[in-house]
Every structure is written in structure tokens, then in C-alpha cells.
Design a protein around this motif. Structure first.
Motif, PDB file in Angstrom:
ATOM      1  N   THR A   4     -13.078 -29.568  10.205  1.00 22.78           N
ATOM      2  CA  THR A   4     -12.396 -29.270   8.955  1.00 22.78           C
ATOM      3  C   THR A   4     -11.609 -30.473   8.484  1.00 22.78           C
ATOM      4  N   ASP A   5     -10.902 -31.143   9.407  1.00 18.98           N
ATOM      5  CA  ASP A   5     -10.129 -32.318   9.042  1.00 18.98           C
ATOM      6  C   ASP A   5     -11.011 -33.400   8.433  1.00 18.98           C
ATOM      7  N   ALA A  11      -5.098 -38.553   3.904  1.00 14.96           N
ATOM      8  CA  ALA A  11      -3.699 -38.470   3.473  1.00 14.96           C
ATOM      9  C   ALA A  11      -3.238 -37.020   3.394  1.00 14.96           C
ATOM     10  N   LEU A  12      -4.155 -36.124   3.001  1.00 17.24           N
ATOM     11  CA  LEU A  12      -3.796 -34.707   2.945  1.00 17.24           C
ATOM     12  C   LEU A  12      -3.619 -34.142   4.346  1.00 17.24           C
ATOM     13  N   VAL A  13      -4.474 -34.567   5.265  1.00 17.59           N
ATOM     14  CA  VAL A  13      -4.340 -34.135   6.656  1.00 17.59           C
ATOM     15  C   VAL A  13      -3.015 -34.617   7.231  1.00 17.59           C
ATOM     16  N   ALA A  14      -2.697 -35.879   6.978  1.00 17.79           N
ATOM     17  CA  ALA A  14      -1.469 -36.456   7.534  1.00 17.79           C
ATOM     18  C   ALA A  14      -0.233 -35.733   7.032  1.00 17.79           C
ATOM     19  N   HIS A  67       2.529 -26.366   9.617  1.00 18.20           N
ATOM     20  CA  HIS A  67       1.497 -27.398   9.547  1.00 18.20           C
ATOM     21  C   HIS A  67       0.790 -27.618  10.880  1.00 18.20           C
ATOM     22  N   ALA A  68       1.126 -26.827  11.899  1.00 14.76           N
ATOM     23  CA  ALA A  68       0.569 -27.055  13.239  1.00 14.76           C
ATOM     24  C   ALA A  68      -0.874 -26.570  13.310  1.00 14.76           C
TER      25      ALA A  68
END
Length: 286
Positions: A4-5, A11-14, A67-68
Motif C-alpha cells: 500500500t505504501d 511524502a504522504l507516507v512520511a 498514523h501507526a
């Protein structure tokens, strides 16, 4: 979750996804086993009271849990045979009597924000409650999604016993929804302890366990939940919270939209394929 990541901008993942298994807690215990995190209030010599620092760190940690990617359920417990005795008399109550109104409001908003972040994090929270569960400790238990207790649990919303109103950290909104208006009124007006048997009979505790088994039972329950469709569980938690302020028609429409979103998840497809194959689905949370 890695696949998924890879489908979204880094940048959205981070900014919105993080791993918390390696989180280094400063003011309470923190451990992660599989997909379940355990928070342990660990000042047993004082029955695990909260301090300004632990309030703030708990608030911030539950905020981060939104966000985990590696924590799908949370257990909250206390060390040494007690859950939590509330705000530390010497480290919180004493300093509060010296403060002016703006600083007092800063404190009460901070404590309320802990409840807000507990309710806003998508992970179901299971409280394992033995012994003393008083004041802010009773609020943390109340703000959890599920509660396991023992026959020696003593839960007290004792704010009026220290000259304060029972309307603390959402108690007048949350507690009546769990145990009913009349029972909540009794506890909030008198500050008396609710026994473990009363708590189970009134619906505060999902069930009672032996004292030496309550944590293990809570972790097993959390593990069972974490093995389910975790995105959908997060939606369930959100709707359980939001629908308190909806009409029936609004709730039905909100649930229609929420369920349609869940039908787009890969876990929904996995469940269908497993059913067709007469297998148990293995959910991955996406």
C-alpha cells in the motif's frame, strides 16, 4: 502495508504513516507484541498516579497512534495490582491550587485532550483493570473501548470528594452512555467506588477475570481484534463515537457511506474469496 505504501507518494507516507513499535516512552511502560501495544502505568508504589508529564505524553502518543501502521489494538493497564489512582496529589493537585484561571484551563484542556485522542485513534483500546481505578484513572478506563475488570476492582469518579464537579474529562457525556444516566449520576454525585461485580452488572466491564489473568485476557482480546479487518474496525470505532450526536436517519446515511468505503478495501475481497474457498480469511488491514 508495504504494498500500500508503494502506491502513494512517499511524502504522504512520511506525513501520515509511522511505526511505533520502537517508541521510547518516558513516563509509562510501552511494549508492542505482534500488532498489539501495551501501555503500563508503572508507579506501583503510589498506585500508578498520573502527572503533568504522563498526561501530556499519553495525549501525544494516542495522537501519534492515528498514523501507526504496526499497532492495530492497544491495551492499557497498571503495574502492581492497581490500575491508576488518578492525578498525583503532590505533583498535580498541590500545584493546581496555586494557579490562576488561565493556567487551570490549560491543564483541564490538556486532560480533556487525552480523552479526545483516545476516542480519535482508530485502534480499539482494551483496559485491563485491577484494584484501584480512581479519578483520572477511571476516566482513562471509561474512554477505552472495552474494559476487563476483577472482583477487587474499585472504580471511583471521586471528583466531588475533592471539591470538584463530576463533569471532568467528558464524564457526564461518556459515563451515562456506558452505564445509564441514573447509575452515572450516583457515582458522579457521591464519588463512591463501583465494585467489580457492580461494574460488570452495569455494563462498565465487559467481563471479570482473575486478577493474575486480567492482563493476559485483555491482550488476548486485543490480539483477536487486531487480527480482524483493522481498517473496518477503525471505521466502527469512528461511527460508534460520531453517532452519539446524530439522529437515526443521519446515522443510517453515515453508516451507508462508511460501509461503502469498507467494501472497497482488499480485506473485504479477501473475506469473500476465503468464504468461497471455505477458509478463514487472513486480514491485512487494507
Amino acid at each position: 502495508m508495504q504494498d500500500t505504501d508503494n502506491r502513494v507518494d512517499p511524502a504522504l507516507v512520511a506525513g501520515n504513516r509511522k511505526k511505533l513499535a520502537g517508541y521510547a516512552a518516558r513516563h509509562f511502560g510501552w511494549s508492542v507484541q505482534g500488532k498489539v501495544a501495551t501501555i503500563t502505568l508503572n508507579r506501583p508504589e503510589r498506585k500508578n498516579p498520573l502527572t503533568f508529564d504522563s498526561y501530556a505524553e499519553l495525549r501525544d502518543l494516542f495522537g501519534q497512534l492515528r498514523h501507526a501502521t504496526d499497532v492495530h489494538a492497544v491495551v492499557v493497564t497498571g503495574a502492581g495490582g492497581n490500575f491508576c489512582s488518578g492525578g498525583d496529589v503532590h505533583e498535580i493537585i498541590g500545584p493546581l491550587v496555586q494557579l490562576e484561571a488561565p493556567e487551570l484551563l490549560m491543564f483541564t484542556r490538556m486532560t480533556g485532550d487525552l480523552v479526545k485522542t483516545m476516542r480519535a485513534c482508530p485502534q480499539p483500546i482494551v483496559a485491563a483493570i485491577d484494584g484501584v481505578c480512581a479519578g483520572a484513572g477511571a476516566i482513562v478506563a471509561m474512554a477505552s473501548d472495552l474494559r476487563l475488570g476483577t472482583t477487587r476492582s474499585k472504580t471511583a469518579f471521586l471528583f466531588n470528594r475533592v471539591g470538584l464537579a463530576g463533569c471532568d474529562m467528558g464524564a457526564c457525556a461518556l459515563l451515562p452512555r456506558i452505564i445509564g444516566q441514573g447509575r452515572a449520576s450516583e457515582l458522579l454525585y457521591t464519588g463512591r467506588s463501583m465494585t467489580g461485580e457492580e461494574g460488570e452488572r452495569w455494563g462498565f466491564f465487559n467481563r471479570l477475570c482473575e486478577p493474575d489473568a486480567v492482563l493476559a485476557e485483555a491482550q488476548k482480546l486485543a490480539t483477536d481484534i487486531a487480527s480482524g479487518p483493522t481498517f473496518a474496525n477503525g471505521i466502527t470505532k469512528t461511527m460508534l463515537h460520531q453517532e452519539w450526536a446524530m439522529t437515526i436517519d443521519q446515522a443510517i446515511e453515515a453508516e451507508a457511506q462508511a460501509q461503502a468505503i469498507c467494501m472497497m478495501t482488499e480485506d473485504f475481497t479477501r473475506a469473500y474469496k476465503a468464504f468461497v474457498a471455505r477458509q478463514k480469511p487472513v486480514f491485512e488491514g487494507n
